[in-house]
Design a protein around this motif. Structure first.
Motif, PDB file in Angstrom:
ATOM      1  N   ALA A 127      16.652 -33.514  19.691  1.00  0.00           N
ATOM      2  CA  ALA A 127      17.460 -33.473  18.465  1.00  0.00           C
ATOM      3  C   ALA A 127      18.419 -32.291  18.489  1.00  0.00           C
ATOM      4  N   VAL A 128      17.949 -31.142  18.963  1.00  0.00           N
ATOM      5  CA  VAL A 128      18.812 -29.962  19.066  1.00  0.00           C
ATOM      6  C   VAL A 128      19.945 -30.232  20.054  1.00  0.00           C
ATOM      7  N   TYR A 129      19.614 -30.842  21.180  1.00  0.00           N
ATOM      8  CA  TYR A 129      20.623 -31.163  22.198  1.00  0.00           C
ATOM      9  C   TYR A 129      21.732 -32.043  21.620  1.00  0.00           C
ATOM     10  N   VAL A 130      21.349 -33.126  20.963  1.00  0.00           N
ATOM     11  CA  VAL A 130      22.346 -34.040  20.391  1.00  0.00           C
ATOM     12  C   VAL A 130      23.127 -33.345  19.279  1.00  0.00           C
ATOM     13  N   ARG A 155      24.029 -20.791  24.779  1.00  0.00           N
ATOM     14  CA  ARG A 155      22.898 -20.556  25.691  1.00  0.00           C
ATOM     15  C   ARG A 155      21.864 -21.667  25.574  1.00  0.00           C
ATOM     16  N   THR A 156      21.581 -22.068  24.337  1.00  0.00           N
ATOM     17  CA  THR A 156      20.602 -23.130  24.121  1.00  0.00           C
ATOM     18  C   THR A 156      21.092 -24.436  24.730  1.00  0.00           C
ATOM     19  N   SER A 168      20.808 -28.719  28.679  1.00  0.00           N
ATOM     20  CA  SER A 168      21.587 -29.608  29.536  1.00  0.00           C
ATOM     21  C   SER A 168      20.943 -29.813  30.906  1.00  0.00           C
ATOM     22  N   VAL A 169      20.198 -28.835  31.372  1.00  0.00           N
ATOM     23  CA  VAL A 169      19.546 -28.957  32.685  1.00  0.00           C
ATOM     24  C   VAL A 169      18.044 -29.224  32.573  1.00  0.00           C
ATOM     25  N   SER A 170      17.568 -29.432  31.370  1.00  0.00           N
ATOM     26  CA  SER A 170      16.137 -29.649  31.156  1.00  0.00           C
ATOM     27  C   SER A 170      15.749 -31.098  31.406  1.00  0.00           C
ATOM     28  N   ASN A 171      14.602 -31.274  32.041  1.00  0.00           N
ATOM     29  CA  ASN A 171      14.086 -32.634  32.245  1.00  0.00           C
ATOM     30  C   ASN A 171      13.428 -33.184  30.976  1.00  0.00           C
TER      31      ASN A 171
END
Length: 188
Positions: free
Chosen positions: A57-60, A103-104, A109-112
């Motif tokens: 949710a944070v990513y989107v 930073r977050t 973006s690179v997290s699986n």
């Protein structure tokens, strides 16, 4: 009957997560998120079933905010260079003014832990910006490359530029402008 969910609490949880991931990395505990958001620990899981759902949710959310910042006041009748420059200026301004969010987003973006559904949702939200990059690259050396590759190169260039802008405030404008010229040459 369950209480209706509060948009204010949801936003507080998202904001706390952004700050803590920026400070501590993806291992930030949900208990710390709850404490920072000033909600009971169980509320994190009321709004987001798992930590992975919270991170998605944070990513989107961050991708949407960035896309909104980029597309705001985009010149509709400008050349592709003018539109790409607007994209570049807006993106660097967002990143420099929001270092925790930047930073977050970089870590996520690179997290699986970020699902393909979330990545697709982010690409959909960023559609206007992606289309500008595609048009800018359509006649250059990268024209036959997948847009995901071209996008990753653009993200790397903008990230490096923001890093140097933040380190050297005195020359930030010159660094930003040189970064754009390098991007334009790379794409076109």
């Amino acid at each position: 009957m369950a209480r209706p969910r509060s948009e204010e609490k949801r936003n507080a949880i998202l904001a706390a997560t952004i700050d803590l991931v920026a400070e501590q990395g993806l291992g930030a505990a949900t208990a710390d998120v709850a404490k920072r958001a000033r909600v009971p620990h169980g509320s994190v899981f009321t709004y987001f079933g798992t930590k992975a759902e919270l991170l998605n949710a944070v990513y989107v959310e961050l991708k949407s905010e960035l896309a909104d910042a980029i597309m705001k006041r985009m010149p509709d009748d400008g050349s592709v260079r003018d539109q790409l420059r607007h994209l570049w200026m807006s993106w660097t301004a967002w990143g420099v003014s929001s270092p925790s969010k930047r930073r977050t987003l970089a870590q996520l973006s690179v997290s699986n832990q970020i699902t393909e559904d979330s990545r697709r949702a982010a690409m959909t939200v960023a559609g206007g910006a992606v289309e500008i990059v595609q048009r800018a690259a359509s006649n250059g050396a990268l024209r036959a490359m997948p847009i995901s590759y071209v996008g990753a190169l653009v993200e790397t260039m903008v990230g490096t530029t923001m890093d140097f802008m933040m380190r050297d405030h005195e020359n930030a404008e010159a660094i930003r402008d040189a970064g754009f010229e390098a991007l334009w040459q790379a794409l076109n």
